[in-house]
Motif scaffolding. Structure first.
Motif, PDB file in Angstrom:
ATOM      1  N   GLY A  69       0.801  -1.209   0.000  1.00 42.78           N
ATOM      2  CA  GLY A  69       0.000   0.000   0.000  1.00 42.78           C
ATOM      3  C   GLY A  69       0.835   1.260   0.000  1.00 42.78           C
ATOM      4  O   GLY A  69       2.057   1.233  -0.190  1.00 42.78           O
ATOM      5  N   ARG A  70       0.175   2.380   0.251  1.00 41.71           N
ATOM      6  CA  ARG A  70       0.823   3.684   0.248  1.00 41.71           C
ATOM      7  C   ARG A  70       0.627   4.357   1.587  1.00 41.71           C
ATOM      8  O   ARG A  70      -0.330   4.091   2.311  1.00 41.71           O
ATOM      9  N   SER A  71       1.516   5.285   1.909  1.00 45.53           N
ATOM     10  CA  SER A  71       1.426   6.016   3.166  1.00 45.53           C
ATOM     11  C   SER A  71       0.231   6.963   3.143  1.00 45.53           C
ATOM     12  O   SER A  71      -0.188   7.454   2.085  1.00 45.53           O
ATOM     13  N   THR A  72      -0.305   7.231   4.320  1.00 44.59           N
ATOM     14  CA  THR A  72      -1.525   8.014   4.436  1.00 44.59           C
ATOM     15  C   THR A  72      -1.386   9.411   3.834  1.00 44.59           C
ATOM     16  O   THR A  72      -2.269   9.864   3.092  1.00 44.59           O
ATOM     17  N   LEU A  73      -0.298  10.102   4.141  1.00 37.88           N
ATOM     18  CA  LEU A  73      -0.157  11.508   3.737  1.00 37.88           C
ATOM     19  C   LEU A  73      -0.275  11.700   2.225  1.00 37.88           C
ATOM     20  O   LEU A  73      -1.040  12.552   1.778  1.00 37.88           O
ATOM     21  N   PRO A  74       0.445  10.951   1.379  1.00 41.55           N
ATOM     22  CA  PRO A  74       0.286  11.147  -0.057  1.00 41.55           C
ATOM     23  C   PRO A  74      -0.937  10.444  -0.648  1.00 41.55           C
ATOM     24  O   PRO A  74      -1.427  10.835  -1.711  1.00 41.55           O
ATOM     25  N   LEU A 113      -9.758  11.807  -6.765  1.00 43.44           N
ATOM     26  CA  LEU A 113     -10.354  10.771  -7.617  1.00 43.44           C
ATOM     27  C   LEU A 113     -11.839  10.594  -7.316  1.00 43.44           C
ATOM     28  O   LEU A 113     -12.650  10.421  -8.229  1.00 43.44           O
ATOM     29  N   ALA A 114     -12.207  10.629  -6.047  1.00 45.38           N
ATOM     30  CA  ALA A 114     -13.560  10.284  -5.633  1.00 45.38           C
ATOM     31  C   ALA A 114     -14.535  11.453  -5.628  1.00 45.38           C
ATOM     32  O   ALA A 114     -15.743  11.242  -5.537  1.00 45.38           O
ATOM     33  N   ALA A 115     -14.045  12.679  -5.690  1.00 44.81           N
ATOM     34  CA  ALA A 115     -14.912  13.851  -5.562  1.00 44.81           C
ATOM     35  C   ALA A 115     -16.148  13.731  -6.468  1.00 44.81           C
ATOM     36  O   ALA A 115     -16.042  13.278  -7.605  1.00 44.81           O
ATOM     37  N   PRO A 116     -17.330  14.066  -5.906  1.00 43.74           N
ATOM     38  CA  PRO A 116     -17.607  14.716  -4.619  1.00 43.74           C
ATOM     39  C   PRO A 116     -17.901  13.750  -3.472  1.00 43.74           C
ATOM     40  O   PRO A 116     -18.420  14.164  -2.443  1.00 43.74           O
ATOM     41  N   VAL A 117     -17.580  12.475  -3.624  1.00 42.94           N
ATOM     42  CA  VAL A 117     -17.832  11.505  -2.554  1.00 42.94           C
ATOM     43  C   VAL A 117     -16.926  11.832  -1.360  1.00 42.94           C
ATOM     44  O   VAL A 117     -15.714  12.000  -1.536  1.00 42.94           O
ATOM     45  N   PRO A 118     -17.475  11.926  -0.137  1.00 40.37           N
ATOM     46  CA  PRO A 118     -16.639  12.205   1.039  1.00 40.37           C
ATOM     47  C   PRO A 118     -15.634  11.091   1.288  1.00 40.37           C
ATOM     48  O   PRO A 118     -15.944   9.904   1.132  1.00 40.37           O
ATOM     49  N   VAL A 119     -14.434  11.470   1.689  1.00 37.44           N
ATOM     50  CA  VAL A 119     -13.363  10.525   1.990  1.00 37.44           C
ATOM     51  C   VAL A 119     -12.954  10.679   3.445  1.00 37.44           C
ATOM     52  O   VAL A 119     -12.839  11.807   3.946  1.00 37.44           O
ATOM     53  N   LEU A 120     -12.759   9.570   4.132  1.00 33.10           N
ATOM     54  CA  LEU A 120     -12.185   9.569   5.470  1.00 33.10           C
ATOM     55  C   LEU A 120     -10.747   9.087   5.375  1.00 33.10           C
ATOM     56  O   LEU A 120     -10.454   8.132   4.644  1.00 33.10           O
ATOM     57  N   ALA A 121      -9.853   9.722   6.103  1.00 33.92           N
ATOM     58  CA  ALA A 121      -8.456   9.302   6.151  1.00 33.92           C
ATOM     59  C   ALA A 121      -8.269   8.302   7.280  1.00 33.92           C
ATOM     60  O   ALA A 121      -8.841   8.445   8.362  1.00 33.92           O
ATOM     61  N   ALA A 122      -7.444   7.279   7.042  1.00 37.00           N
ATOM     62  CA  ALA A 122      -7.168   6.269   8.060  1.00 37.00           C
ATOM     63  C   ALA A 122      -5.718   5.842   7.946  1.00 37.00           C
ATOM     64  O   ALA A 122      -5.146   5.804   6.859  1.00 37.00           O
ATOM     65  N   GLY A 123      -5.127   5.516   9.089  1.00 41.19           N
ATOM     66  CA  GLY A 123      -3.757   5.016   9.116  1.00 41.19           C
ATOM     67  C   GLY A 123      -2.815   5.932   9.849  1.00 41.19           C
ATOM     68  O   GLY A 123      -2.434   6.985   9.341  1.00 41.19           O
ATOM     69  N   GLY A 124      -2.463   5.579  11.083  1.00 36.61           N
ATOM     70  CA  GLY A 124      -1.506   6.357  11.852  1.00 36.61           C
ATOM     71  C   GLY A 124      -2.076   7.591  12.509  1.00 36.61           C
ATOM     72  O   GLY A 124      -1.315   8.418  13.030  1.00 36.61           O
ATOM     73  N   ILE A 125      -3.392   7.751  12.525  1.00 34.84           N
ATOM     74  CA  ILE A 125      -4.027   8.924  13.138  1.00 34.84           C
ATOM     75  C   ILE A 125      -4.430   8.559  14.559  1.00 34.84           C
ATOM     76  O   ILE A 125      -5.224   7.638  14.764  1.00 34.84           O
TER      77      ILE A 125
END
Length: 339
Positions: free
Chosen positions: A151-156, A164-176
């Motif tokens: 996978g990829r790191s959360t920040l980038p 990519l998903a707009a206007p679908v809301p996105v939640l960030a996860a990983g290391g928070i």
């Protein structure tokens, strides 16, 4: 100030915070506490075990006090029956992670339930958007528990999924694991954050005392992404999903030798015997890289409000609002070179 986003508007919650549906530890009490605290609690439905759900869903219904809540599943491990049983309890959302959500997406949406899909790479993100996911969770490799092997790191990763998903809301996860991480997620364009390890270290989580203590005392360098413990305990997790855990004797013994471990007929029994003797914990201790920021075991309901307050303070500092000290820009020499 209130942190109002598309996520808070969608669910009618006060804070843009959700708890991860951690299988085995995100039971009814934890889910309800997060929801009462103003976030969105997600029950850890895992592989859809009917006995576990029959035990935890009534707890959730009793303690959620009418607040919105959801339930999450490991998509690769469930069937239509698990979705049907979940929908009978009228959750506000169903979250699908790790595997193809296609066979279940339409049934969830047809029930009028919000469909949340967790993704670990851009291919999964495109698939989630094409299926009509109402919310997408972008999980970075810093996350505790299972995630993409490559996978990829959360920040980038998060802002790419947001675009990519707009206007679908996105939640960030990983290391928070604190309010600054929530603020960072919002700054990246996410509509909120989904936290796992931080909520595992709460009074309502279904973890034993030793595991909770280990999380509080751990540091990021104590975590490691691996397949060793899934193989040793005979788990059927697909190989493309490894798990970030705290250190473990079996990791030390078999690190880098997964194929040998899988082929050893005695290894699984040795693992079970060690559990029976109390030499190793019954389950791996899932933990993300944010463990450095976890220093206590609060109530999850109180934690949601504290995270939101920290996020507001962090955003205020970043915006230079009254009461904050702006950082002066560096002074460069006249020729433009660094001083």
């Amino acid at each position: 100030m209130a942190l109002s986003t598309a996520f808070t508007d969608m669910f009618g919650v006060r804070h843009p915070i959700a708890s991860a549906p951690m299988g085995g530890s995100a039971g009814g009490a934890l889910t309800a506490a997060v929801s009462r605290g103003g976030g969105l609690g997600l029950l850890g439905g895992g592989n859809g075990d009917s006995d576990w759900l029959a035990r935890e869903l009534p707890v959730l219904a009793e303690e959620a006090a009418g607040s919105p809540w959801g339930i999450g599943f490991q998509t690769w491990a469930i069937d239509d029956g698990a979705i049907a049983r979940a929908l009978e309890h009228r959750p506000s959302a169903v979250m699908l992670s790790f595997g193809d959500p296609g066979p279940f997406a339409e049934r969830v949406r047809a029930a009028g339930t919000v469909l949340i899909v967790q993704v670990t790479d851009l291919e999964e993100a495109r698939r989630a958007a094409d299926l009509g996911a109402d919310v997408i969770v972008a999980q970075g490799t810093e996350a505790g528990g299972h995630g993409a092997r490559h996978g990829r790191s959360t920040l980038p990763f998060v802002p790419v999924v947001v675009d990519l998903a707009a206007p679908v809301p996105v939640l960030a996860a990983g290391g928070i694991a604190d309010g600054r991480g929530v603020a960072a997620a919002l700054a990246l364009g996410a509509a909120g954050a989904l936290l796992g390890t931080r909520f595992q270290a709460t009074t309502e989580a279904l973890v034993d005392t030793a595991t909770a203590k280990a999380i509080v005392e751990a540091r990021a360098e104590d975590t490691e992404r691996n397949r060793v413990l899934d193989i040793a305990r005979g788990s059927r997790w697909p190989a493309q999903y490894t798990a970030r855990t705290l250190g473990h004797p079996f990791l030390d013994a078999w690190r880098g030798r997964e194929d040998e471990l899988a082929a050893d007929p005695n290894a699984g029994q040795a693992y079970r015997d060690a559990v029976a003797r109390g030499e190793i914990p019954a389950l791996p201790r899932w933990a993300g890289e944010g463990v450095d920021l976890i220093e206590d075991l609060p109530s999850a309901a109180d934690l949601v409000g504290a995270l939101a307050a920290q996020a507001e303070e962090a955003l205020a500092r970043a915006g230079g609002r009254p009461g904050t000290e702006p950082v002066a820009a560096p002074v460069l020499p006249a020729d433009g070179r660094d001083a």
